[in-house]
Design a protein around this motif. Structure first.
Motif, PDB file in Angstrom:
ATOM      1  N   ARG A 218      -5.772   5.695   3.381  1.00 23.22           N
ATOM      2  CA  ARG A 218      -5.279   6.461   4.534  1.00 23.22           C
ATOM      3  C   ARG A 218      -4.081   7.322   4.143  1.00 23.22           C
ATOM      4  O   ARG A 218      -3.828   8.368   4.761  1.00 23.22           O
ATOM      5  N   ARG A 219      -3.361   6.879   3.137  1.00 26.13           N
ATOM      6  CA  ARG A 219      -2.133   7.565   2.743  1.00 26.13           C
ATOM      7  C   ARG A 219      -2.329   8.607   1.642  1.00 26.13           C
ATOM      8  O   ARG A 219      -1.506   9.525   1.515  1.00 26.13           O
TER       9      ARG A 219
ATOM     10  N   GLU B  90      -5.609   1.030   3.561  1.00 28.34           N
ATOM     11  CA  GLU B  90      -4.316   1.637   3.877  1.00 28.34           C
ATOM     12  C   GLU B  90      -3.889   2.628   2.793  1.00 28.34           C
ATOM     13  O   GLU B  90      -3.356   3.702   3.095  1.00 28.34           O
TER      14      GLU B  90
ATOM     15  N   GLU C 269      -8.115  -4.530   3.588  1.00 29.59           N
ATOM     16  CA  GLU C 269      -7.153  -3.849   4.460  1.00 29.59           C
ATOM     17  C   GLU C 269      -6.152  -3.039   3.644  1.00 29.59           C
ATOM     18  O   GLU C 269      -5.833  -1.890   3.987  1.00 29.59           O
TER      19      GLU C 269
ATOM     20  N   PRO D  89       0.813  -1.211   0.000  1.00 23.42           N
ATOM     21  CA  PRO D  89       0.000   0.000   0.000  1.00 23.42           C
ATOM     22  C   PRO D  89       0.850   1.265   0.000  1.00 23.42           C
ATOM     23  O   PRO D  89       0.472   2.263  -0.617  1.00 23.42           O
TER      24      PRO D  89
END
Length: 356
Positions: free
Chosen positions: A67-68, A64, A60, A33
């Motif tokens: 989120r980045r 991720e 997941e 990710p």
């Protein structure tokens, strides 16, 4: 004109909201990710190779990436059925690689599963709703393509021949990734035999462009901005680059793999079935040479891949490149270790210089 920007097909990267015509190749087992997010954040299209990720791991990983970065990214799956090999085939395959198991203190055993369930992975992909859903090893049905498009995904199919590219267009794919034989990792061939489907990037891309109404992405041996400019001149709207991003610190490969990349030359790779049961290009090592006499005998992917899994895992833990599947393309000698964001910026700079 030195560039294919005026190609009549719809401007794929503009529609995706991706500033640069650069796709980071999905490298199952080697991408992360962090890598995908860094490429997307820098203006390319980051990809997650999910062929061996469970549905939960897919969710997941997608979370991720999000989120980045808030930029578009893609996810790739292997189109495959779960095999049902007979006991004799499995027993013979295990006997053949028993010396490799013994070298790492392992006991040969039948794995709990041969591969992830594609139907479950497909549902996880729908739930994840990435900007791009790409596929290798096979082809979807028109209904599956429509489901992904209804979920907001742009569908990209991998083709190693013009016939495969046409097949993807026929089921409604939004674009095709034309993967030349120079590409690292597994061949995506699904219509004809592998030997007759070994078409080089320079030959494959313009023929696909001429045959299709949908955009073409070029893959195979592209390592710098000159390669991007060349692919665009051939009519591709963008490029997919895997090996070029392998040496980035964000990739998942270990020190032994990185050292092998740094030492590889222009003739350092070849196609092999011994690690996975499907032709794949990687750096030649002792295991590839040891099992070479059995190229035609190992069971097809994913059976051989699963049986070799414990060996690859042990080799990675012990830092032994001689038993790793060192997937890499023919451009491996041009690999440049640097952060993924810096790599994207360098590629963009080189591409602009090459087309001026």
């Amino acid at each position: 004109m030195t560039d294919a920007a005026a190609h009549p097909a719809a401007p794929l990267f503009d529609r995706l909201g991706v500033p640069l015509p650069i796709v980071q190749g999905p490298m199952t087992g080697s991408d992360t990710p962090a890598l995908a997010a860094a490429v997307s954040q820098a203006g390319g299209l980051g990809m997650l190779g999910c062929g061996m990720r469970s549905p939960a791991a897919m969710a997941e990983a997608a979370a991720e990436v999000r989120r980045r970065t808030d930029r578009p990214f893609g996810m790739n799956l292997f189109v495959q059925d779960t095999p049902m090999p007979d006991d004799a085939t499995v027993r013979t395959a295990l006997e053949r690689i028993a010396p490799l198991y013994a070298a790492f203190g392992l006991k040969p055993a039948v794995p709990a599963q041969w591969c992830e369930d594609f139907a479950a992975q497909f549902e996880a992909l729908i739930d994840a709703r990435p900007a791009v859903a790409s596929f290798t090893f096979g082809i979807l049905t028109a209904a599956q393509v429509a489901r992904l498009q209804a979920a907001g995904c742009t569908v990209i199919g991998t083709a190693t021949t013009v016939a495969e590219a046409r097949a993807w267009e026929a089921v409604g794919a939004d674009a095709v990734c034309a993967s030349g034989v120079e590409s690292g990792g597994h061949r995506g061939t699904f219509l004809a035999d592998f030997e007759s489907s070994q078409v080089g990037t320079l030959a494959l891309v313009p023929q696909c462009v001429d045959a299709l109404r949908i955009p073409v992405i070029a893959a195979g041996g592209i390592m710098d901005g000159r390669g991007i400019a060349a692919a665009r001149a051939l009519g591709a709207q963008g490029v997919q680059m895997g090996t070029a991003f392998l040496a980035c610190p964000e990739s998942a490969i270990g020190p032994a793999y990185r050292a092998a990349l740094a030492q590889a030359g222009d003739t350092g790779t070849r196609l092999t079935r011994v690690f996975s049961g499907r032709p794949a290009r990687g750096i030649v090592n002792a295991t590839m040479e040891q099992l070479a006499p059995f190229e035609a005998d190992v069971p097809a992917y994913p059976v051989q891949n699963a049986l070799m899994g414990p060996v690859r895992k042990a080799a990675a833990a012990q830092g032994r490149a001689d038993a790793l599947a060192l997937w890499a393309g023919q451009g491996v000698a041009a690999t440049r270790p640097m952060p993924a964001g810096d790599m994207v910026a360098r590629l963009a700079q080189e591409w602009r210089a090459a087309r001026s």
